[in-house]
Design a protein around this motif. Structure first.
Motif, mmCIF file in Angstrom:
data_model
loop_
_atom_site.group_PDB
_atom_site.id
_atom_site.type_symbol
_atom_site.label_atom_id
_atom_site.label_comp_id
_atom_site.label_asym_id
_atom_site.label_seq_id
_atom_site.Cartn_x
_atom_site.Cartn_y
_atom_site.Cartn_z
ATOM 1 N N ALA A 105 0.845 -1.096 -0.007
ATOM 2 C CA ALA A 105 0.140 -0.075 0.174
ATOM 3 C C ALA A 105 0.742 1.337 0.048
ATOM 4 O O ALA A 105 0.616 2.404 -0.589
ATOM 5 C CB ALA A 105 -0.976 0.044 1.190
ATOM 6 N N THR A 106 1.966 1.206 0.665
ATOM 7 C CA THR A 106 3.016 2.339 0.931
ATOM 8 C C THR A 106 3.404 2.627 -0.681
ATOM 9 O O THR A 106 4.053 3.821 -1.013
ATOM 10 C CB THR A 106 4.110 2.187 1.776
ATOM 11 N N GLU A 107 3.555 1.686 -1.473
ATOM 12 C CA GLU A 107 4.066 1.790 -2.935
ATOM 13 C C GLU A 107 2.915 2.160 -4.077
ATOM 14 O O GLU A 107 3.339 2.022 -5.144
ATOM 15 C CB GLU A 107 5.006 0.909 -3.156
ATOM 16 N N LEU A 108 1.931 1.901 -3.600
ATOM 17 C CA LEU A 108 0.837 1.910 -4.656
ATOM 18 C C LEU A 108 0.565 3.286 -5.389
ATOM 19 O O LEU A 108 0.618 4.406 -4.502
ATOM 20 C CB LEU A 108 -0.809 1.286 -4.006
ATOM 21 N N ASP A 109 0.255 3.371 -6.617
ATOM 22 C CA ASP A 109 0.055 4.700 -7.157
ATOM 23 C C ASP A 109 -1.190 4.450 -8.305
ATOM 24 O O ASP A 109 -1.617 3.251 -8.448
ATOM 25 C CB ASP A 109 1.316 5.120 -8.049
ATOM 26 N N ALA A 110 -1.554 5.482 -8.615
ATOM 27 C CA ALA A 110 -2.934 5.552 -9.472
ATOM 28 C C ALA A 110 -2.772 4.780 -10.848
ATOM 29 O O ALA A 110 -3.797 3.971 -11.210
ATOM 30 C CB ALA A 110 -3.177 7.037 -9.998
ATOM 31 N N ALA A 111 -1.513 4.666 -11.399
ATOM 32 C CA ALA A 111 -1.378 4.178 -12.590
ATOM 33 C C ALA A 111 -1.343 2.593 -12.488
ATOM 34 O O ALA A 111 -1.907 1.931 -13.227
ATOM 35 C CB ALA A 111 0.169 4.572 -13.191
ATOM 36 N N THR A 112 -0.806 2.139 -11.304
ATOM 37 C CA THR A 112 -1.043 0.662 -10.966
ATOM 38 C C THR A 112 -2.414 0.262 -10.866
ATOM 39 O O THR A 112 -2.949 -0.693 -11.216
ATOM 40 C CB THR A 112 -0.357 0.350 -9.810
ATOM 41 N N LEU A 113 -3.183 1.004 -10.157
ATOM 42 C CA LEU A 113 -4.643 0.607 -10.069
ATOM 43 C C LEU A 113 -5.260 0.717 -11.282
ATOM 44 O O LEU A 113 -6.303 0.038 -11.975
ATOM 45 C CB LEU A 113 -5.400 1.665 -8.998
ATOM 46 N N GLU A 114 -5.130 1.810 -12.221
ATOM 47 C CA GLU A 114 -5.740 2.069 -13.499
ATOM 48 C C GLU A 114 -5.597 0.935 -14.412
ATOM 49 O O GLU A 114 -6.521 0.244 -15.120
ATOM 50 C CB GLU A 114 -5.154 3.340 -13.952
ATOM 51 N N LEU A 158 0.007 -6.795 0.424
ATOM 52 C CA LEU A 158 -0.757 -7.341 -0.453
ATOM 53 C C LEU A 158 -1.649 -6.659 -0.921
ATOM 54 O O LEU A 158 -3.125 -7.078 -0.646
ATOM 55 C CB LEU A 158 -1.098 -8.603 0.096
ATOM 56 N N SER A 159 -1.599 -5.451 -1.195
ATOM 57 C CA SER A 159 -2.341 -4.268 -1.856
ATOM 58 C C SER A 159 -2.377 -4.257 -3.486
ATOM 59 O O SER A 159 -1.826 -5.339 -3.872
ATOM 60 C CB SER A 159 -2.307 -2.902 -1.312
ATOM 61 N N GLY A 160 -2.838 -3.572 -4.124
ATOM 62 C CA GLY A 160 -3.096 -3.381 -5.389
ATOM 63 C C GLY A 160 -4.346 -4.237 -6.055
ATOM 64 O O GLY A 160 -5.275 -3.580 -6.321
ATOM 65 N N VAL A 161 -4.060 -5.422 -6.247
ATOM 66 C CA VAL A 161 -5.455 -6.403 -6.635
ATOM 67 C C VAL A 161 -6.444 -6.387 -5.764
ATOM 68 O O VAL A 161 -7.536 -6.162 -6.237
ATOM 69 C CB VAL A 161 -4.811 -7.790 -6.979
ATOM 70 N N GLY A 162 -6.067 -6.286 -4.441
ATOM 71 C CA GLY A 162 -7.111 -6.349 -3.300
ATOM 72 C C GLY A 162 -7.913 -5.307 -3.465
ATOM 73 O O GLY A 162 -9.360 -5.655 -3.304
ATOM 74 N N PRO A 163 -7.865 -3.949 -3.307
ATOM 75 C CA PRO A 163 -8.758 -2.863 -3.404
ATOM 76 C C PRO A 163 -9.488 -2.844 -4.774
ATOM 77 O O PRO A 163 -10.802 -2.703 -4.716
ATOM 78 C CB PRO A 163 -7.954 -1.675 -3.576
ATOM 79 N N VAL A 164 -8.892 -3.440 -5.766
ATOM 80 C CA VAL A 164 -9.628 -3.359 -6.999
ATOM 81 C C VAL A 164 -10.797 -4.695 -6.942
ATOM 82 O O VAL A 164 -11.869 -4.690 -7.451
ATOM 83 C CB VAL A 164 -8.661 -3.673 -8.224
#
Length: 251
Positions: A105-114, A158-164
């Motif tokens: 989560a500390t490394e997550l950015d909008a581009a990764t989520l997009e 283990l963020s990134g895919v989790g929020p989506v």
């Protein structure tokens, strides 16, 4: 291969994200119940090999190469499956590969989520939109969504895919409730394990092998057991969510 007698009336399952792990196990499990199978994934050669494998087991299947990160292509894809089989009765959606890795989560950015949104949220919504009119008219149908445990339980690193995936899970729960009493079902299988015989499972096993003996361990799930969960969910339609391992629950 199924005979022509089955081509007009026997049910059809469309497996989105079909691979050598869960996808082919789901195809095989439903195929044993008389379902014909549409296999959807990016790589034509692998799909055709799975079609041949299933044909050898007496299961009629066809390959539909497609990029599931392109939600705008879903209506034409679903139409192609209907043209080939005449109907769609069940959809299993679970196109997770090694390319959709976790991000802290500390490394997550909008581009990764997009980059994750189309495959994990937008396309499954479009698939439901494409099949729902047929199912509503017939008063029967099932949408089965495969998700990782981080969709239900946020976990550090283990963020990134989790929020989506959690957004898609939220949608799935709403969909299930809205469809109550219509004969149409939506359910999710939430998996807290690597899947054996899959690309992700093999990658996880390789990482474990490379780690020290006292390093972290991740359970390995048998895809045939997961497919059995899906058959039970589809047959009983008595729960929105099934966890695997079953000892897992949302905190």
């Amino acid at each position: 291969m199924s005979t022509s007698v089955s081509t007009s009336m026997s049910p059809v399952i469309a497996v989105f994200g079909a691979g050598t792990g869960l996808g082919v196990s789901v195809a095989r499990r439903f195929g044993r119940e008389g379902f014909r199978v549409a296999l959807v994934a990016r790589r034509r050669e692998r799909l055709e090999a799975l079609v041949e494998q299933l044909a050898g087991e007496g299961i009629e299947a066809a390959a539909f190469p497609a990029d599931l990160s392109a939600p705008a292509e879903v209506p034409a894809l679903v139409a192609a499956i209907r043209d080939r089989f005449g109907r769609i009765d069940v959809v299993e959606y679970g196109p997770i590969s090694g390319e959709q890795g976790f991000t802290a989560a500390t490394e997550l950015d909008a581009a990764t989520l997009e980059n994750l949104l189309p495959l994990l949220l937008l396309t499954p919504v479009e698939v439901v939109r494409a099949v729902l009119p047929e199912w509503t008219e017939r008063g029967d149908g099932a949408f089965l969504l495969t998700q990782g445990y981080s969709a239900a339980q946020p976990l550090p690193h283990l963020s990134g895919v989790g929020p989506v995936m959690s957004a898609t899970r939220n949608y799935l729960y709403s969909l299930n409730a809205e469809l109550a009493g219509t004969g149409v079902y939506a359910g999710t299988l939430t998996i807290g394990a690597a899947i054996a015989r899959s690309e992700m499972g093999e990658a996880a096993a390789a990482r474990i092998e490379a780690e020290s003996a006292d390093g972290p361990r991740f359970p390995i799930a048998d895809p045939d057991e997961l497919a059995e969960h899906y058959w039970d969910m589809c047959a009983k339609r008595d729960r929105v969510e099934q966890f695997h391992p079953e000892s897992l629950t949302r905190d």
